[in-house]
Design a protein around this motif. Structure first.
Motif, PDB file in Angstrom:
ATOM      1  N   ALA A  63       0.869  -1.183   0.000  1.00 17.04           N
ATOM      2  CA  ALA A  63       0.000   0.000   0.000  1.00 17.04           C
ATOM      3  C   ALA A  63       0.898   1.222   0.000  1.00 17.04           C
ATOM      4  O   ALA A  63       1.219   1.773   1.045  1.00 17.04           O
ATOM      5  N   ALA A  64       1.328   1.640  -1.190  1.00 18.87           N
ATOM      6  CA  ALA A  64       2.307   2.723  -1.271  1.00 18.87           C
ATOM      7  C   ALA A  64       2.119   3.585  -2.509  1.00 18.87           C
ATOM      8  O   ALA A  64       3.048   4.280  -2.924  1.00 18.87           O
ATOM      9  N   GLY A  65       0.934   3.551  -3.115  1.00 17.24           N
ATOM     10  CA  GLY A  65       0.765   4.291  -4.353  1.00 17.24           C
ATOM     11  C   GLY A  65       1.646   3.750  -5.459  1.00 17.24           C
ATOM     12  O   GLY A  65       2.120   4.500  -6.315  1.00 17.24           O
ATOM     13  N   LEU A  66       1.874   2.425  -5.459  1.00 13.39           N
ATOM     14  CA  LEU A  66       2.751   1.793  -6.443  1.00 13.39           C
ATOM     15  C   LEU A  66       2.095   1.831  -7.816  1.00 13.39           C
ATOM     16  O   LEU A  66       0.989   1.333  -8.000  1.00 13.39           O
ATOM     17  N   PHE A  67       2.779   2.418  -8.803  1.00 15.63           N
ATOM     18  CA  PHE A  67       2.201   2.547 -10.132  1.00 15.63           C
ATOM     19  C   PHE A  67       2.224   1.209 -10.870  1.00 15.63           C
ATOM     20  O   PHE A  67       3.174   0.444 -10.775  1.00 15.63           O
ATOM     21  N   ALA A 125      -5.848   8.457 -11.141  1.00 16.88           N
ATOM     22  CA  ALA A 125      -4.932   8.732 -12.238  1.00 16.88           C
ATOM     23  C   ALA A 125      -4.052   9.900 -11.824  1.00 16.88           C
ATOM     24  O   ALA A 125      -4.543  10.903 -11.293  1.00 16.88           O
ATOM     25  N   VAL A 126      -2.740   9.775 -12.048  1.00 13.53           N
ATOM     26  CA  VAL A 126      -1.773  10.738 -11.520  1.00 13.53           C
ATOM     27  C   VAL A 126      -0.830  11.196 -12.633  1.00 13.53           C
ATOM     28  O   VAL A 126      -0.263  10.378 -13.353  1.00 13.53           O
ATOM     29  N   PRO A 137     -10.929   9.827 -11.562  1.00 15.34           N
ATOM     30  CA  PRO A 137     -11.235   8.409 -11.760  1.00 15.34           C
ATOM     31  C   PRO A 137     -10.444   7.831 -12.931  1.00 15.34           C
ATOM     32  O   PRO A 137     -10.488   8.373 -14.037  1.00 15.34           O
ATOM     33  N   PRO A 138      -9.692   6.759 -12.716  1.00 12.81           N
ATOM     34  CA  PRO A 138      -8.990   6.107 -13.817  1.00 12.81           C
ATOM     35  C   PRO A 138      -9.932   5.207 -14.574  1.00 12.81           C
ATOM     36  O   PRO A 138     -10.986   4.823 -14.059  1.00 12.81           O
ATOM     37  N   ALA A 139      -9.550   4.844 -15.777  1.00 12.32           N
ATOM     38  CA  ALA A 139     -10.295   3.810 -16.492  1.00 12.32           C
ATOM     39  C   ALA A 139     -10.159   2.518 -15.717  1.00 12.32           C
ATOM     40  O   ALA A 139      -9.064   2.148 -15.271  1.00 12.32           O
TER      41      ALA A 139
END
Length: 277
Positions: free
Chosen positions: A103-107, A124-125, A269-271
């Motif tokens: 849980a670390a914002g891992l892409f 989405a970033v 919101p991402p796809a």
């Protein structure tokens, strides 16, 4: 003991060993059942605000840990055991069975998806650069920097930016790998690097808690947005799927949006997608 008795004993020992492997290995299809039984899930994180943040008294918080707390409660697991790991060590720790979730914002990337299962993206970033105020080198995109031999960039070791720069041929003294974002910031401030490459939310969080007059954020509008997600072992698809169900019910809710706002984030919101399983 006769030959037959020895053979039976060996067979029994073999069966018991196989049962031990099946029931006590870290993975397996009934990972959720195992975690509910022990009452503990081990979650790994790397400090990168606002995705994972250490609070004033050392508590772990941030976008990914707060979502994880909500999901863990819904799954009926009573306790989280937090493990802080450098970014580049998170996937090895997960694969070795020393943590259960990242849980670390891992892409999400294709390379990582060969090693772990990803949940649905949580947002989405956009990618960005931390540069000296006024952007004196005129840096606008990762691709441009890769083609300029007079530019040195700092990246977090094991990050998506690290992978991308290496793939574009940036190496040697032009690529400074650092263990955390604060070290990368110092590299820019002292002139060791012309830019720190990181996600836009992380860099804006950093400036909001530093001396913004000395630095600024330049956004790369050429790259596609990155997709942060939770990560699981390859042999635990059912665990990933039930996590995903709880995640889908939470994302976009009033509670979720309020949590994001507390970290200066808004939800893009991402796809809906899953990579690696």
């Amino acid at each position: 003991m006769g030959r037959v008795q020895r053979l039976i004993a060996l067979c029994v020992a073999g069966v018991l060993a196989l049962m031990a492997i099946f029931f006590f290995q870290p993975g397996g299809d009934d990972a959720l059942g195992r975690l509910r039984k022990t009452g503990v899930v081990r979650i790994g994180y790397a400090v990168e605000a606002p995705f994972a943040v250490l609070g004033d008294i050392g508590e772990i918080t941030g976008e990914a840990p707060e979502i994880a707390r909500h999901v863990v409660e819904r799954l009926g697991i009573s306790h989280i055991e937090w493990h802080q790991v450098e970014l580049g060590g998170l996937i090895p720790e997960l694969r070795a069975g020393r943590i259960d979730v990242i849980a670390a914002g891992l892409f999400i990337t294709p390379e990582r998806a060969e090693k772990v299962l990803f949940s649905r993206p949580t947002m989405a970033v956009r990618q960005a650069m931390l540069v000296p105020a006024g952007n004196p080198r005129g840096l606008r995109s990762y691709m441009e920097m890769a083609g300029r031999w007079d530019i040195a960039v700092a990246v977090l070791a094991g990050s998506i930016e690290d992978t991308l720069m290496a793939r574009l041929g940036v190496a040697g003294g032009r690529l400074l790998r650092v263990p955390d974002a604060l070290t990368g910031r110092r590299a820019v401030e002292t002139g060791l690097a012309d830019a720190l490459l990181l996600s836009e939310p992380s860099l804006r969080w950093m400036l909001s808690r530093g001396e913004p007059a000395r630095l600024e954020v330049a956004v790369d509008d050429e790259l596609e947005s990155g997709l942060p997600a939770f990560a699981f072992r390859l042999d635990e698809p059912k665990f990933r799927d039930v996590w995903d169900e709880a995640l889908a019910a939470y994302l976009g809710s009033e509670e979720h949006l309020a949590m994001l706002a507390s970290f200066g984030l808004s939800w893009t919101p991402p796809a809906t997608q899953k990579t690696g399983g």
